[in-house]
Design an enzyme around this catalytic site. Sequence first.
Site, PDB file in Angstrom:
ATOM      1  N   ASP A  84     -14.889   1.628   7.806  1.00  0.00           N
ATOM      2  CA  ASP A  84     -14.038   2.607   7.723  1.00  0.00           C
ATOM      3  C   ASP A  84     -13.425   3.280   6.494  1.00  0.00           C
ATOM      4  O   ASP A  84     -12.738   1.854   5.528  1.00  0.00           O
ATOM      5  CB  ASP A  84     -13.362   1.607   8.820  1.00  0.00           C
ATOM      6  CG  ASP A  84     -13.119   2.066  10.154  1.00  0.00           C
ATOM      7  OD1 ASP A  84     -13.695   3.473  10.865  1.00  0.00           O
ATOM      8  OD2 ASP A  84     -13.929   1.723  10.900  1.00  0.00           O
ATOM      9  N   ASP A 124     -10.971  -1.007   1.572  1.00  0.00           N
ATOM     10  CA  ASP A 124     -10.080   0.174   0.848  1.00  0.00           C
ATOM     11  C   ASP A 124      -8.932   0.157   1.545  1.00  0.00           C
ATOM     12  O   ASP A 124      -7.935   0.767   1.023  1.00  0.00           O
ATOM     13  CB  ASP A 124     -10.477   1.895   2.153  1.00  0.00           C
ATOM     14  CG  ASP A 124     -10.263   2.166   2.932  1.00  0.00           C
ATOM     15  OD1 ASP A 124     -11.177   0.621   3.784  1.00  0.00           O
ATOM     16  OD2 ASP A 124      -9.445   2.136   4.285  1.00  0.00           O
ATOM     17  N   ASP A 131     -16.809  -3.008   3.656  1.00  0.00           N
ATOM     18  CA  ASP A 131     -15.951  -2.585   4.527  1.00  0.00           C
ATOM     19  C   ASP A 131     -16.590  -0.968   5.186  1.00  0.00           C
ATOM     20  O   ASP A 131     -17.390  -0.582   4.324  1.00  0.00           O
ATOM     21  CB  ASP A 131     -14.492  -2.593   4.635  1.00  0.00           C
ATOM     22  CG  ASP A 131     -14.299  -1.607   5.091  1.00  0.00           C
ATOM     23  OD1 ASP A 131     -13.857  -2.205   6.673  1.00  0.00           O
ATOM     24  OD2 ASP A 131     -13.338  -0.726   4.825  1.00  0.00           O
TER      25      ASP A 131
HETATM   26 MG   LIG Z   1     -11.864   0.086   6.159  1.00  0.00          MG
END
Ligand SMILES: [Mg+2]
Length: 236
Positions: A24, A177, A22
């Site tokens: 961000d 995250d 991922d």
């Molecule tokens: Mg993310």
Amino acid sequence: MILPSMMTRTDLPDQIQAVLFDLDGTLMDTDDQAVENLAHRLRRLRWPHPDRTARRLVMTAETPGNLVLSLLDVLGLDELAMSLTRPMRQRPGSDFRIVAGVAEMLAQLNGRYRLAIVTTRGQEEASAFLAQHHLEETFETVVTRESTRRLKPHPAPVQHAARLLDVPVERCVMVGDTVVDVQSARRAGAWTVAVLCGFGERRELERARAHLILEQTAHLASHLLPLGHNNDDETR
Ligand SMILES: [Mg+2]
């Protein structure tokens, strides 16, 4: 072969061939930038504890935002959602920060694993980040919100990346995250690593059944590389 769906808590198995990241909060230091901008404004307003307040506000703002995006995605209105939230998102040409230790970790994995990006950001922004940090050659595949009709937490982006790499999805691990990263990977049948350096919190990532939770993205190297590398991170 061990199937990811059979496992709850474990370290990563030897069968992993590809690592999907991922952007961000995982490779890109997005939340810290948002927190700093907000803390700066709060300081000017002489707000008490500006840093702590800013972090808490950004964290809470992220979850309902994600929920709205997912709902609109389900309703087929994700295009509308992306255009509505566009002004809040970073534009190409702006300064994209990389999470500490990530460049070194990627250099270590490169050549030993097939590497890909799976992000809900647009192609233009993803390319700008990769170019800024000289990572264009590191990733074979970049799956963005333009690549699949359905977005994370739907399994389509993870499945699409595995297909483009031509690696069975049960030999892929998705590193992200937030809960949507874990859900997308779990539903696709991939392994999941959740990192705590972004927006997600340990309890919700555990509930989403991440196979492994790390304090920092950079700690991934010690789980995927042969012994001899420092293993100083938190395993479950
Ligand atoms: Mg993310």
